[in-house]
Motif scaffolding. Structure first.
Motif, PDB file in Angstrom:
ATOM      1  N   ALA A  79       0.874  -1.175   0.000  1.00 53.06           N
ATOM      2  CA  ALA A  79       0.000   0.000   0.000  1.00 53.06           C
ATOM      3  C   ALA A  79       0.908   1.220   0.000  1.00 53.06           C
ATOM      4  O   ALA A  79       1.879   1.271   0.766  1.00 53.06           O
ATOM      5  CB  ALA A  79      -0.884   0.009   1.235  1.00 53.06           C
ATOM      6  N   ALA A  80       0.606   2.180  -0.870  1.00 54.17           N
ATOM      7  CA  ALA A  80       1.472   3.364  -0.911  1.00 54.17           C
ATOM      8  C   ALA A  80       0.698   4.567  -1.414  1.00 54.17           C
ATOM      9  O   ALA A  80      -0.182   4.436  -2.273  1.00 54.17           O
ATOM     10  CB  ALA A  80       2.676   3.117  -1.824  1.00 54.17           C
ATOM     11  N   TRP A  81       1.018   5.741  -0.878  1.00 49.87           N
ATOM     12  CA  TRP A  81       0.431   6.964  -1.391  1.00 49.87           C
ATOM     13  C   TRP A  81       1.191   7.433  -2.616  1.00 49.87           C
ATOM     14  O   TRP A  81       2.429   7.354  -2.671  1.00 49.87           O
ATOM     15  CB  TRP A  81       0.482   8.081  -0.336  1.00 49.87           C
ATOM     16  CG  TRP A  81      -0.712   8.033   0.534  1.00 49.87           C
ATOM     17  CD1 TRP A  81      -1.986   8.420   0.212  1.00 49.87           C
ATOM     18  CD2 TRP A  81      -0.771   7.550   1.882  1.00 49.87           C
ATOM     19  NE1 TRP A  81      -2.831   8.218   1.272  1.00 49.87           N
ATOM     20  CE2 TRP A  81      -2.118   7.680   2.304  1.00 49.87           C
ATOM     21  CE3 TRP A  81       0.168   7.023   2.749  1.00 49.87           C
ATOM     22  CZ2 TRP A  81      -2.538   7.293   3.569  1.00 49.87           C
ATOM     23  CZ3 TRP A  81      -0.246   6.645   4.005  1.00 49.87           C
ATOM     24  CH2 TRP A  81      -1.586   6.776   4.399  1.00 49.87           C
ATOM     25  N   CYS A  82       0.423   7.896  -3.591  1.00 47.73           N
ATOM     26  CA  CYS A  82       1.005   8.490  -4.776  1.00 47.73           C
ATOM     27  C   CYS A  82       0.678   9.975  -4.743  1.00 47.73           C
ATOM     28  O   CYS A  82      -0.504  10.344  -4.754  1.00 47.73           O
ATOM     29  CB  CYS A  82       0.419   7.838  -6.026  1.00 47.73           C
ATOM     30  SG  CYS A  82       0.980   6.151  -6.198  1.00 47.73           S
ATOM     31  N   VAL A  83       1.722  10.779  -4.705  1.00 45.14           N
ATOM     32  CA  VAL A  83       1.534  12.221  -4.619  1.00 45.14           C
ATOM     33  C   VAL A  83       1.699  12.832  -5.998  1.00 45.14           C
ATOM     34  O   VAL A  83       2.776  12.791  -6.581  1.00 45.14           O
ATOM     35  CB  VAL A  83       2.560  12.836  -3.632  1.00 45.14           C
ATOM     36  CG1 VAL A  83       2.415  14.341  -3.604  1.00 45.14           C
ATOM     37  CG2 VAL A  83       2.367  12.251  -2.235  1.00 45.14           C
ATOM     38  N   PRO A  85       0.655  16.378  -8.410  1.00 46.09           N
ATOM     39  CA  PRO A  85       0.303  17.792  -8.169  1.00 46.09           C
ATOM     40  C   PRO A  85      -1.189  18.047  -7.952  1.00 46.09           C
ATOM     41  O   PRO A  85      -1.547  18.712  -6.991  1.00 46.09           O
ATOM     42  CB  PRO A  85       0.842  18.505  -9.412  1.00 46.09           C
ATOM     43  CG  PRO A  85       1.945  17.646  -9.891  1.00 46.09           C
ATOM     44  CD  PRO A  85       1.595  16.225  -9.526  1.00 46.09           C
ATOM     45  N   PRO A  86      -2.089  17.501  -8.792  1.00 43.75           N
ATOM     46  CA  PRO A  86      -3.491  17.826  -8.545  1.00 43.75           C
ATOM     47  C   PRO A  86      -4.107  17.047  -7.381  1.00 43.75           C
ATOM     48  O   PRO A  86      -5.042  17.518  -6.762  1.00 43.75           O
ATOM     49  CB  PRO A  86      -4.179  17.446  -9.860  1.00 43.75           C
ATOM     50  CG  PRO A  86      -3.265  16.513 -10.539  1.00 43.75           C
ATOM     51  CD  PRO A  86      -1.902  16.709 -10.021  1.00 43.75           C
ATOM     52  N   ARG A  87      -3.623  15.849  -7.097  1.00 41.32           N
ATOM     53  CA  ARG A  87      -4.290  15.037  -6.071  1.00 41.32           C
ATOM     54  C   ARG A  87      -3.352  13.950  -5.550  1.00 41.32           C
ATOM     55  O   ARG A  87      -2.401  13.559  -6.216  1.00 41.32           O
ATOM     56  CB  ARG A  87      -5.539  14.385  -6.667  1.00 41.32           C
ATOM     57  CG  ARG A  87      -5.188  13.297  -7.696  1.00 41.32           C
ATOM     58  CD  ARG A  87      -6.313  12.940  -8.617  1.00 41.32           C
ATOM     59  NE  ARG A  87      -7.434  12.290  -7.949  1.00 41.32           N
ATOM     60  CZ  ARG A  87      -8.380  11.636  -8.596  1.00 41.32           C
ATOM     61  NH1 ARG A  87      -8.329  11.531  -9.922  1.00 41.32           N
ATOM     62  NH2 ARG A  87      -9.388  11.087  -7.946  1.00 41.32           N
ATOM     63  N   ASP A  88      -3.681  13.456  -4.358  1.00 43.00           N
ATOM     64  CA  ASP A  88      -2.955  12.313  -3.796  1.00 43.00           C
ATOM     65  C   ASP A  88      -3.897  11.129  -3.814  1.00 43.00           C
ATOM     66  O   ASP A  88      -5.088  11.260  -3.501  1.00 43.00           O
ATOM     67  CB  ASP A  88      -2.546  12.574  -2.331  1.00 43.00           C
ATOM     68  CG  ASP A  88      -1.669  13.806  -2.184  1.00 43.00           C
ATOM     69  OD1 ASP A  88      -1.700  14.414  -1.096  1.00 43.00           O
ATOM     70  OD2 ASP A  88      -0.981  14.166  -3.157  1.00 43.00           O
ATOM     71  N   LEU A  89      -3.371   9.976  -4.188  1.00 43.11           N
ATOM     72  CA  LEU A  89      -4.193   8.762  -4.172  1.00 43.11           C
ATOM     73  C   LEU A  89      -3.486   7.690  -3.346  1.00 43.11           C
ATOM     74  O   LEU A  89      -2.259   7.620  -3.340  1.00 43.11           O
ATOM     75  CB  LEU A  89      -4.408   8.226  -5.604  1.00 43.11           C
ATOM     76  CG  LEU A  89      -5.334   9.026  -6.505  1.00 43.11           C
ATOM     77  CD1 LEU A  89      -5.365   8.411  -7.904  1.00 43.11           C
ATOM     78  CD2 LEU A  89      -6.753   9.060  -5.938  1.00 43.11           C
TER      79      LEU A  89
END
Lengths: 327, 312
Positions: A79-83, A85-89
């Protein structure tokens, strides 16, 4: 060099972390003075949001989506956050597919099912390796060696699979995008696999393979890309630094006595952290001198975590080094 | 995750079970021929051709419950009988022992050497019975065929699958507590000394290279551990020195196992009303470990007790 870190208050997550590579992801939300943490436990992802003043914690659990075939429950690989510019998922990869959530884990915005065969095959099927690339891509690795490139709109769920990169022959272990914040770097993404092969890519409408770095059959379990340098942790306990575009080996560190499970870099200070099954967490200082094209790796500190089954190493929020050194 | 995990899980757990049963049979001075019959019957069942065919098919691991059922059946494949509590204790010992071996394996591929240690011992148990020995050797060949070619990464996936299966199991085992390989909270101790795995260098060296590939300089650092060079690689052949000791019999004769009889032992002998031949087997009883909690005498008549008390 003075110590640049201190141990902060420990944060308890709901259940133990599973023995998986790169099993800790962190997202700092400065405007809200919050940090989110996730760790995978079998078929769930434990998420905790911690306020910076240390007073408020809230927990959430996300489940692996089962997919259409009603077989045994799917284990989550990462599981990982993807950062972007418009949004983080928040991206979850499992044996069945890829789930993408809004950054607080509240809504699933996208599901991509893997081609799982009806009867299990000798080679396991799963997705593993997650990276946000440039402004609009999320790349996810697959056990077949494919790298899936997803096109991410500024908002909403109209996420599409835009390309499949077929260069690796072994299961993808980890992926990383350039994290220095510099737009001058040519290489955007590095992908690693079980044979230790590293592929260096340039992002775009069509991703372009810039170079391949062979692994000599030693699995590379964790990789980072910083200032055009690939930092790779291997199953032999070695860390190697390569120049991404040219594949030139800069440095080799006999860092750990066991398989490395995670490497991470604090982009502004060049502090590199490595965690391995030998229960050591080691911090290194990297300095790159572009003029002479040289790299220096200095051991910085070594911390032993005596709590065993310390896949809790990933639990040890030592990533606070990462956070604290954002200055 | 890995679809190749089940055979290794089964064989290693089975091996541990046989070590424990063998030790109990010897500790209670069960006549050699009876003890042998028990071991042979269980090993025959364990290596049943049809069952192993199923087992070796690529598949996800059984659930914990399903696997426990398999071993319940296996433990009852001979004339020996265990009550619920005894079976529980036996299973706890087996699983914690294998968990320990998986965790302590220097490198993931060494799980295969651990499996070979178990197989070597099983072959030794049945060396006088050619028919069963044949079955065991066949299985050994299959293991070599399937697993020798897997990469380090694939073995790591197998290992991760096993660790996730054993996750959160922290049952304390007196033999481990005594040897200080397990803490009182049930966690195993990972040593920071000793030989590094085969293929790994001892930590402590940084090498910097020039653009043309020549080594510019070497820096040594103190890694704060006490590691030494790797031992030679163990053999992956049918016969050979495995080098790794994990998976060998830790209950063997040379090692005194503490037995402790508490005052009025409530878990004492229960003779069966069965044939005389079974009478001695009916007396199987033993106690491991320092603290002995007398179990309630809930065993019904005709049930033998394999009471294994452990520091739970």
């Amino acid at each position: 060099m003075a110590k640049m870190y201190h141990k902060e208050k420990s944060i308890q997550i709901k259940s133990s972390a599973s023995a998986l590579y790169n099993n800790l992801s962190v997202l700092r939300i400065a405007p809200r003075c919050l940090t989110y943490f996730t760790a995978v436990h079998a078929n769930v992802v434990n998420m905790v949001s911690a306020s910076w003043d240390g007073l408020n914690y809230s927990h959430r659990q996300l489940q692996a989506k089962e997919g259409n075939v009603a077989t045994s429950s799917s284990l989550i690989m990462q599981a990982a956050w993807c950062v972007l510019p418009p949004r983080d998922l928040l991206v979850l990869t499992s044996q069945k597919g890829i789930q993408m959530y809004e950054s607080d884990g509240s809504i699933m915005v996208y599901w991509h099912a893997l081609d799982t065969p009806e009867t299990p095959t000798a080679k396991a099927v799963f997705a593993r390796g997650i990276a946000a690339v440039r402004e609009k891509y999320i790349c996810v690795g697959v056990s077949s060696g494919s790298v899936l490139v997803f096109d991410i709109p500024c908002k909403g769920s109209n996420i599409t699979l835009s390309e499949v990169l077929e260069e690796h022959k072994e299961a993808i272990t980890d992926m990383a995008s350039e994290c220095s914040g510099s737009s001058e770097c040519i290489a955007d993404l590095v992908s690693a696999d079980d044979s230790g092969l590293l592929c260096v890519w340039k992002a775009g409408e069509d991703f372009q393979l810039l170079n391949k770095i062979p692994g000599f059959d030693t699995s590379c379990s964790s990789v980072k890309l910083w200032k055009g340098t690939v930092i790779a942790g291997y199953g032999t306990g070695q860390i190697r630094l390569y120049e991404a575009v040219t594949a030139i080996l800069h440095a080799e560190v006999n860092a750990h006595a066991r398989w490395i499970y995670s490497v991470d870099i604090a982009p502004f200070t060049g502090l590199l952290l490595s965690a391995a099954e030998d229960s050591w967490v080691r911090v290194w200082h990297l300095s790159l001198t572009p003029e002479t094209n040289s790299v220096e790796v200095m051991p910085f500190t070594h911390i032993l975590y005596m709590s065993i089954e310390s896949w809790g190493l990933q639990n040890i929020l030592f990533i606070k080094t990462h956070c604290n050194n954002q200055k | 995750m890995s679809t190749r995990t089940l055979p290794l899980l089964f064989i290693n757990l089975g091996g541990e079970m046989l070590y424990i049963l063998d030790q109990r049979l010897r500790a209670q001075n069960i006549p050699a021929d009876k003890a042998k019959k028990v071991m042979n019957d269980i090993i025959t069942t364990m290596f049943n051709k049809k069952f192993l065919e199923e087992l070796f098919k690529p598949q996800e691991l059984y659930s914990k419950k399903a696997l426990r059922t398999v071993f319940d059946r296996l433990a009852h494949a001979s004339i020996m009988r265990l009550n619920q509590a005894s079976m529980d204790k036996l299973y706890d010992l087996m699983t914690m022992a294998f968990k320990y071996q998986v965790l302590l394996c220097p490198r993931p591929k060494d799980i295969l050497l651990v499996s070979f240690n178990h197989m070597d011992a099983i072959r030794d148990f049945v060396k006088d019975t050619p028919s069963i020995l044949g079955q065991v050797e066949e299985t050994n060949k299959q293991l070599i065929e399937i697993y020798s070619l897997l990469s380090g990464g694939e073995f790591q996936l197998i290992r991760q699958t096993l660790l996730i299966f054993f996750q959160d199991m922290h049952i304390r085992v007196s033999i481990f507590l005594k040897d200080k390989v397990q803490n009182s909270n049930g966690r195993f101790v990972l040593p920071t000394s000793g030989p590094v795995p085969y293929g790994t260098q001892t930590p402590g060296l940084v090498r910097i290279y020039s653009c043309s590939g020549e080594e510019l300089r070497k820096t040594l650092f103190r890694d704060n551990g006490n590691y030494c060079a790797a031992l030679r690689e163990g053999s992956f052949e049918m016969y050979g020195d495995r080098v790794i000791k994990l998976g060998t019999n830790m209950y063997s004769v040379s090692r005194p196992v503490e037995t402790h009889m508490s005052g009025t032992s409530k878990n004492s002998l229960q003779h069966t009303k069965d044939k005389q031949a079974n009478a001695e087997l009916a007396k199987i009883m033993g106690e491991f470990g320092e603290e002995v909690e007398p179990s309630p005498s809930s065993s019904s008549k005709g049930d033998d007790l394999l009471a294994m008390m452990d520091g739970l």
